[in-house]
Design a protein around this motif. Structure first.
Motif, PDB file in Angstrom:
ATOM      1  N   THR A  97      10.207 -31.791  35.222  1.00  0.00           N
ATOM      2  CA  THR A  97       9.535 -31.064  36.303  1.00  0.00           C
ATOM      3  C   THR A  97      10.334 -31.085  37.604  1.00  0.00           C
ATOM      4  OG1 THR A  97       8.228 -33.077  36.688  1.00  0.00           O
ATOM      5  CG2 THR A  97       7.207 -31.330  35.389  1.00  0.00           C
ATOM      6  N   LEU A  98      11.503 -31.695  37.590  1.00  0.00           N
ATOM      7  CA  LEU A  98      12.388 -31.709  38.757  1.00  0.00           C
ATOM      8  C   LEU A  98      13.816 -31.506  38.282  1.00  0.00           C
ATOM      9  CD1 LEU A  98      12.624 -32.350  41.893  1.00  0.00           C
ATOM     10  CD2 LEU A  98      13.304 -34.650  41.163  1.00  0.00           C
ATOM     11  N   PRO A  99      14.558 -30.571  38.888  1.00  0.00           N
ATOM     12  CA  PRO A  99      15.961 -30.392  38.497  1.00  0.00           C
ATOM     13  C   PRO A  99      16.765 -31.667  38.772  1.00  0.00           C
ATOM     14  CG  PRO A  99      15.195 -28.550  39.851  1.00  0.00           C
ATOM     15  CD  PRO A  99      14.144 -29.609  39.930  1.00  0.00           C
ATOM     16  N   TRP A 100      17.652 -32.026  37.877  1.00  0.00           N
ATOM     17  CA  TRP A 100      18.455 -33.231  38.060  1.00  0.00           C
ATOM     18  C   TRP A 100      19.328 -33.146  39.306  1.00  0.00           C
ATOM     19  CZ3 TRP A 100      17.964 -37.887  36.075  1.00  0.00           C
ATOM     20  CH2 TRP A 100      17.226 -38.047  34.900  1.00  0.00           C
ATOM     21  N   GLY A 101      19.669 -31.934  39.727  1.00  0.00           N
ATOM     22  CA  GLY A 101      20.472 -31.769  40.931  1.00  0.00           C
ATOM     23  C   GLY A 101      19.752 -32.197  42.192  1.00  0.00           C
ATOM     24  N   SER A 102      18.434 -32.315  42.128  1.00  0.00           N
ATOM     25  CA  SER A 102      17.658 -32.745  43.297  1.00  0.00           C
ATOM     26  C   SER A 102      17.523 -34.260  43.389  1.00  0.00           C
ATOM     27  CB  SER A 102      16.250 -32.130  43.250  1.00  0.00           C
ATOM     28  OG  SER A 102      16.297 -30.728  43.295  1.00  0.00           O
ATOM     29  N   VAL A 103      17.856 -34.960  42.324  1.00  0.00           N
ATOM     30  CA  VAL A 103      17.573 -36.395  42.259  1.00  0.00           C
ATOM     31  C   VAL A 103      18.337 -37.179  43.323  1.00  0.00           C
ATOM     32  CG1 VAL A 103      17.815 -38.481  40.837  1.00  0.00           C
ATOM     33  CG2 VAL A 103      16.890 -36.373  39.844  1.00  0.00           C
TER      34      VAL A 103
END
Length: 234
Positions: free
Chosen positions: A77-83
């Motif tokens: 539910t969250l793009p890994w690029g945002s982590v």
């Protein structure tokens, strides 16, 4: 993306300001609420989570916790690029919130001779030091947190009710599971302020307990990932 990152920074700063603020009020010397007790701390932290999420939720997902961010990425539910941007913002926000607590309570830090109490206003520590059980405590607490957050999403709730539920959840975790390690259940909430404790001057300064510092970082991340895996078994 920048709005969401700022939301994580602002929300985590408010979370730690109010959360560590209630700890400082309870454990530092000569405060109005000195020795008010564990229930006050757990209620304060639950309110801190809810208020911070209400404010920052207008800007982004209001994870305010690297373990939750990583869990949401594993959940898809969250793009890994945002982590990484989210986590960096959370750590920076936690340090700012802790700095504001230090400024607010500076006269009380100056008269508090208990160095363990001073550290406790920044970072968590175990009641009984045992690497395995301390790790399991942080893992289980965060497992419950993450599994409940995911489960709340299954229900059609009125706006804001889910945020109140998370705040109540944090109170419950603190009351039921927090007595062993102080329930960090959030790597940023613990490690960011611990760095600040190491940097700031104190009249009665003790050790920052770096030997323990990895437990409230790794334990919550493992717990959050396990919660996602169990959630997908439903």
């Amino acid at each position: 993306m920048m709005t969401e990152v700022f939301g994580e920074f602002l929300g985590t700063a408010l979370l730690v300001l109010l959360g560590n603020g209630v700890v400082a009020g309870v454990v530092l010397s000569k405060t109005k609420n000195n020795n008010a007790g564990w229930i006050v701390i757990t209620l304060g932290w639950g309110i801190a989570v809810a208020i911070a999420a209400f404010i920052s939720g207008n800007l982004g997902p209001a994870h305010l916790n690297p373990a939750v961010t990583i869990g949401m990425a594993v959940n898809g539910t969250l793009p890994w690029g945002s982590v990484v941007p989210y986590i960096l913002a959370q750590f920076a926000g936690a340090m700012l919130g802790s700095l504001l607590v230090y400024i607010q309570y500076k006269p009380h830090y100056d008269v508090t001779e208990d160095t363990a109490a001073v550290l406790g206003t920044f970072a968590t520590g175990p009641a009984i030091r045992n690497t395995l059980t301390n790790f399991i405590s942080e893992m289980i607490g965060t497992f419950v947190l993450m599994l409940a957050i995911l489960s709340f999403g299954l229900y059609d709730m009125p706006a804001g009710l889910g945020t109140l539920c998370v705040g109540t959840l944090v109170v419950g975790i603190g009351l039921s599971l927090g007595g062993t390690t102080g329930y960090a259940i959030n790597p940023a909430r613990d490690l960011g302020p611990r760095f600040l404790h190491a940097l700031l001057p104190f009249k009665y300064k003790g050790d920052s307990d770096w030997g323990y510092a990895w437990i409230p970082v790794v334990g919550p991340i493992v717990g959050a990932i396990l919660a996602v895996l169990v959630f997908h078994m439903f």
